[in-house]
Write a protein that holds these residues in place. Sequence first.
Motif, mmCIF file in Angstrom:
data_model
loop_
_atom_site.group_PDB
_atom_site.id
_atom_site.type_symbol
_atom_site.label_atom_id
_atom_site.label_comp_id
_atom_site.label_asym_id
_atom_site.label_seq_id
_atom_site.Cartn_x
_atom_site.Cartn_y
_atom_site.Cartn_z
ATOM 1 N N ALA A 172 -62.142 -30.305 -33.943
ATOM 2 C CA ALA A 172 -60.978 -31.456 -33.769
ATOM 3 C C ALA A 172 -60.341 -31.017 -32.762
ATOM 4 N N ALA B 107 -61.074 -22.039 -37.417
ATOM 5 C CA ALA B 107 -61.386 -22.408 -38.773
ATOM 6 C C ALA B 107 -62.204 -21.411 -39.590
ATOM 7 N N SER C 114 -60.873 -27.040 -47.413
ATOM 8 C CA SER C 114 -60.806 -28.674 -47.077
ATOM 9 C C SER C 114 -60.357 -28.967 -45.503
ATOM 10 N N ALA C 115 -60.601 -30.090 -45.235
ATOM 11 C CA ALA C 115 -60.268 -30.470 -44.105
ATOM 12 C C ALA C 115 -58.504 -30.619 -43.914
ATOM 13 N N ASP C 116 -58.143 -31.307 -45.140
ATOM 14 C CA ASP C 116 -56.766 -31.288 -45.205
ATOM 15 C C ASP C 116 -55.861 -29.871 -45.261
ATOM 16 N N LEU D 197 -56.243 -29.066 -41.485
ATOM 17 C CA LEU D 197 -55.396 -30.118 -40.514
ATOM 18 C C LEU D 197 -53.984 -30.129 -40.875
ATOM 19 N N CYS E 34 -55.682 -36.375 -35.026
ATOM 20 C CA CYS E 34 -57.142 -36.430 -35.389
ATOM 21 C C CYS E 34 -57.463 -37.909 -35.613
ATOM 22 N N VAL F 123 -62.106 -35.743 -38.722
ATOM 23 C CA VAL F 123 -62.028 -35.433 -39.926
ATOM 24 C C VAL F 123 -63.215 -35.017 -40.606
ATOM 25 N N LEU G 259 -65.108 -32.090 -39.066
ATOM 26 C CA LEU G 259 -64.679 -30.736 -39.869
ATOM 27 C C LEU G 259 -65.265 -30.786 -41.209
ATOM 28 N N GLU G 260 -65.116 -31.685 -42.063
ATOM 29 C CA GLU G 260 -65.790 -31.808 -43.291
ATOM 30 C C GLU G 260 -67.301 -31.201 -43.341
#
Length: 517
Positions: free
Chosen positions: A455, A463, A474-476, A479, A489, A494, A497-498
């Motif tokens: 991202a 990461a 998770s992505a959240d 990010l 992003c 997203v 990344l997920e």
Amino acid sequence: MALEYDLLVVGGGINGAGIARDAAGRGLRVLLCEQHDLAQHTSSASTKLIHGGLRYLEYYEFKLVRKALQEREVLLRAAPHIIWPLRFVMPHDASQRPAWMIRAGLFLYDTLAKREILPASHGLNLREHAAGQPLKGDYRRGFVYSDGWVDDARLVTLNALDAHERGARILTRTKCVSARRDGERWHAVLESEANGRTQVLEVQARAIVNAAGPWAARFAQGVPGAKKNYGLRLIKGSHIVVKRLFDHPCAYIFQNPDKRIIFAIPYQDDFTLIGTTDLEYHGDAGRVEISGEEVAYLCEMANRYFTRQITAADVVWTYSGVRPLLDDSSENASAVTRDYLLECDAAGAPMLNVWGGKITTYRKLAEEALAMLSSNLGLQDRPWTDGAPLPGGDLQHPGKLVRRYDFDAFLQDVQRRYPWLPAQLAKRYARSYGARLERLIGTATSLAELGEELAPGLYEAEARYLVSTEWARSADDILWRRSKLGLYCQPQHVARLEAWLAQEHAGAAPLQSPQAV
């Protein structure tokens, strides 16, 4: 057979993480469980300030303000990478609080506790100062004072990380579904879900700390025989983020006709953070969202002062949180005390309930919590956290005689050691990870060796570090809580990344703490 601990901490917000850190540092066997991600709720939804609370002086909260001002200095030293000084400009609105009252309040704010890092307050000619340029011409004079900025979610993570490295077990996405007292022991059942599987863990503990934040009252009610003499008021606070409204490094504190204040703060270099609201909240604490009325209110209050007018269309991101404040029967939500109260039910194995509090005083709260539990747990060690840096906070500068909390000197050294890092990325790594950025970068000698850019600004090396060391799943998590790269992003970033997380960590087992690097 149930695993045995000295202390079970329920809740992975700032108070729970701070208590777990303090307890682990005193040699206790500690388990912390959090039903979601670390700092997923209240502790990542603050105004990002380490402050005494200037406006609390109006409610005669002198004890709270003094305690918070004392902690402000401690925290500025403990984590200078994620906490740093910030100057606040207060334009004087003659229709609101009179100038003499503001001067008196600022004098008190400067002198209630010892200051060594932050400069004192003083008057300001807004026609001559850079902070006056973005303001409407009506605002000619003002005041300036100091407080601190904090990356709130990272503060929680670093406390949990320090606890883990001192022996604590940290379980995220793990809910304490039941707890019962059996003489001098607690028996608790924890549940976690990962990869479609539910895992149950039974534990025993000599004491429980209920630091469940907005869920603290519900948790206490669900424990058979537990005392609960106090309650919480849930106060919703919302913020908006817009593209940068000014270029200077100061923040603003605005007085409004309703006697409330809002802040406008430089945010992530390219944005301005505006907030907060104060509204009574009765909904699901896990699903709190900003309303259209709150967005309009914050825009209107900012527009009273800035020449550049904003509307809801200018808002690029919002966040809301529920502050679990001690119920003191105040009619005005803004007047509800931000102080905390610790309630210890010691009829058998002790259970300590944490009611209320604010992020600035979390470390002191943890000290007081351990003092209340010391006789039950046989603690001999004295408090230790007031002089101990958080992970990454011991900023060393080889060959230079400087304060260890001098971030600018540290950043210059980082840029010298890693000349191949783009300036913005070097600064973000230094701010996020401090002295531990070497663990993230490893042996890399070029940007390409950090791996794929998953991202904007996020490379595989970071990461992997966040997953292996900081409980990101998770992505959240990555990010929005471990960073704020979500501001840059698009949906495809997203999704990428997920997908990477799913592929890289499909076999991750639930009820696991990451390995310390």
